[in-house]
Design an enzyme around this catalytic site. Sequence first.
Site, short mmCIF file in Angstrom:
data_model
loop_
_atom_site.label_atom_id
_atom_site.label_comp_id
_atom_site.label_asym_id
_atom_site.label_seq_id
_atom_site.Cartn_x
_atom_site.Cartn_y
_atom_site.Cartn_z
CE1 TYR A 18 -4.13 1.86 0.63
CE2 TYR A 18 -2.75 3.44 1.77
CZ TYR A 18 -3.99 3.16 1.33
OH TYR A 18 -4.89 4.08 1.20
CG HIS A 22 -1.20 5.41 -1.51
ND1 HIS A 22 -1.59 4.01 -1.47
CD2 HIS A 22 -2.29 6.09 -1.43
CE1 HIS A 22 -3.02 4.20 -1.90
NE2 HIS A 22 -3.25 5.57 -1.75
CE1 TYR A 41 -6.74 10.88 1.19
CE2 TYR A 41 -6.90 11.26 -1.01
CZ TYR A 41 -7.21 10.58 0.24
OH TYR A 41 -7.91 9.50 0.07
CD1 TRP A 76 -6.53 4.80 -6.27
CD2 TRP A 76 -4.47 4.78 -7.34
NE1 TRP A 76 -5.54 4.90 -5.22
CE2 TRP A 76 -4.39 4.67 -5.96
CE3 TRP A 76 -3.43 4.80 -8.03
CZ2 TRP A 76 -3.15 4.91 -5.32
CZ3 TRP A 76 -2.24 4.65 -7.62
CH2 TRP A 76 -2.05 4.81 -6.26
CD1 TRP A 77 -10.69 3.76 -6.03
CD2 TRP A 77 -12.67 3.99 -6.94
NE1 TRP A 77 -11.43 5.04 -5.69
CE2 TRP A 77 -12.74 5.12 -6.18
CE3 TRP A 77 -13.89 3.81 -7.84
CZ2 TRP A 77 -13.61 5.74 -5.81
CZ3 TRP A 77 -15.01 4.36 -7.40
CH2 TRP A 77 -14.97 5.53 -6.56
#
Length: 104
Positions: A18, A22, A41, A76-77
């Site tokens: 993850y 990112h 964010y 992206w999802w």
Amino acid sequence: MQTIAFKMKLKPGFKEEYRKRHNAIWPELTELLKNNGIYDYSIFLDEETDILFAVQKQKSGQSSQDLGDTEIVKRWWAYMADIMDTNSDNSPLSVPLTPVFRMD
């Protein structure tokens, strides 16, 4: 300006993957978020539960989770679906969190 928070669920054992994905976030996705008023964010991981805690500031009142109709967010999802709990459209299972305290 508005600050929102939400939680998502990472599948066990995928913390480093993850983080890796990112750290290499697609520039066009970052641009889309910024162009839609999303900034500052951050995502945090509770390693005991694999819960991801996200906080973002918004200029437009639109969350990153509201951009699911764009092609880049759909990609992206799909890219992230193998390491997160998702809905049938690959969007992350996301639970909005209610603010209860803020110190300025």
